[in-house]
Design an enzyme around this catalytic site. Sequence first.
Site, mmCIF file in Angstrom:
data_model
loop_
_atom_site.group_PDB
_atom_site.id
_atom_site.type_symbol
_atom_site.label_atom_id
_atom_site.label_comp_id
_atom_site.label_asym_id
_atom_site.label_seq_id
_atom_site.Cartn_x
_atom_site.Cartn_y
_atom_site.Cartn_z
ATOM 1 N N ASN A 113 -78.649 20.375 57.941
ATOM 2 C CA ASN A 113 -78.278 18.970 57.755
ATOM 3 C C ASN A 113 -79.473 18.235 57.190
ATOM 4 O O ASN A 113 -80.620 18.573 57.511
ATOM 5 C CB ASN A 113 -77.910 18.377 59.124
ATOM 6 C CG ASN A 113 -77.537 16.902 59.052
ATOM 7 O OD1 ASN A 113 -76.791 16.482 58.168
ATOM 8 N ND2 ASN A 113 -78.056 16.107 59.986
ATOM 9 N N HIS A 115 -81.204 14.551 57.257
ATOM 10 C CA HIS A 115 -81.157 13.312 58.030
ATOM 11 C C HIS A 115 -82.275 12.394 57.539
ATOM 12 O O HIS A 115 -83.418 12.840 57.391
ATOM 13 C CB HIS A 115 -81.330 13.615 59.524
ATOM 14 C CG HIS A 115 -81.294 12.375 60.357
ATOM 15 N ND1 HIS A 115 -80.119 11.689 60.591
ATOM 16 C CD2 HIS A 115 -82.272 11.668 60.958
ATOM 17 C CE1 HIS A 115 -80.388 10.622 61.326
ATOM 18 N NE2 HIS A 115 -81.683 10.584 61.557
ATOM 19 N N SER A 142 -85.603 14.562 56.914
ATOM 20 C CA SER A 142 -85.775 15.894 57.498
ATOM 21 C C SER A 142 -84.574 16.761 57.151
ATOM 22 O O SER A 142 -83.433 16.285 57.163
ATOM 23 C CB SER A 142 -85.847 15.810 59.030
ATOM 24 O OG SER A 142 -86.855 14.916 59.453
ATOM 25 N N ASP A 151 -78.193 15.205 65.185
ATOM 26 C CA ASP A 151 -79.475 15.166 64.469
ATOM 27 C C ASP A 151 -80.584 15.870 65.255
ATOM 28 O O ASP A 151 -81.727 15.402 65.293
ATOM 29 C CB ASP A 151 -79.872 13.721 64.145
ATOM 30 C CG ASP A 151 -78.816 13.030 63.296
ATOM 31 O OD1 ASP A 151 -78.160 13.718 62.504
ATOM 32 O OD2 ASP A 151 -78.645 11.813 63.440
HETATM 33 C C1 GRF Z 1 -78.393 10.419 52.932
HETATM 34 O O1 GRF Z 1 -79.337 9.412 53.164
HETATM 35 C C2 GRF Z 1 -78.509 11.506 53.958
HETATM 36 O O2 GRF Z 1 -79.808 11.716 54.392
HETATM 37 C C3 GRF Z 1 -77.676 10.940 55.096
HETATM 38 O O3 GRF Z 1 -76.600 10.295 54.478
HETATM 39 C C4 GRF Z 1 -76.976 9.891 53.170
HETATM 40 C C5 GRF Z 1 -75.987 10.505 52.248
HETATM 41 O O4 GRF Z 1 -76.124 10.093 50.908
HETATM 42 N N1 GRF Z 1 -77.321 11.990 56.032
HETATM 43 P P1 GRF Z 1 -75.296 10.831 49.769
HETATM 44 O O5 GRF Z 1 -73.830 10.787 50.163
HETATM 45 O O6 GRF Z 1 -75.804 12.233 49.656
HETATM 46 O O7 GRF Z 1 -75.543 10.032 48.524
#
Ligand code: GRF
Length: 224
Positions: A113, A115, A142, A151
């Site tokens: 994932n 985050h 991360s 997370d």
């Molecule tokens: C990103 O900031 C990611 O870290 C978080 O959600 C956002 C997703 O953005 N988990 P995208 O849909 O990839 O543009």
Amino acid sequence: MSASPETPRLVVFASGRGSNFLALVDAIRGGRLPARIAALFSDRPGCAAVAAARELGIPVVALRPRDFAERAGFDRALFAGLAAFEPDLLVLAGFLRILDPAVLEPWAGRVVNIHPSLLPLYPGLDTHRRAIAAGDARHGASVHFVGAELDAGPVIAQASIAITPDDTPETLAARLLQEEHRLLPAVVALIARGRIALRGAAVHLDGRPLAQPLQLHEAGLTLS
Ligand code: GRF
């Protein structure tokens, strides 16, 4: 781009804009990520990520949580279609849903994932605002193996940026997103090349446990 049968197969999960999904697509096209995307899975059939996947000819599986009486029923239905795509790795790239640990269990060690915080700081939502409110000097993103908790799970690599006095959550998020687009493909490439793996609770690089997460620099991922 053609892919040999041994090319690792990714299933990407996304719920929104899909820019991290597209960063993976770009990295594959640019020869920086030796993998293929077998499918995009989503909990929001109308989202931009789903539209982008369809346009690219990538198979889409998108179900609506509201069509299911209970949370776990949705998760089971979504994951029921997964094995058919024979994924080697599941990549949660902006997937805004907490999954039932029971559906993740068979995939342990094969789910990552991204985050937007320097975990273990700020699991959950609103990370950019929380980092500014805390007066932090730096913020980051991360990529971690997914555990049963939100997370949480061993962190593989991080990208970090300075917080400036005039940053708002929006400016900080926009700057960090550029780093996320380098971080996620770089980490997935290491996994695809068999260089990163989860053994027990520890991330291993080239067979040795990582003492701390890899750091993203100009030149790529490094040990410090
Ligand atoms: C990103 O900031 C990611 O870290 C978080 O959600 C956002 C997703 O953005 N988990 P995208 O849909 O990839 O543009």
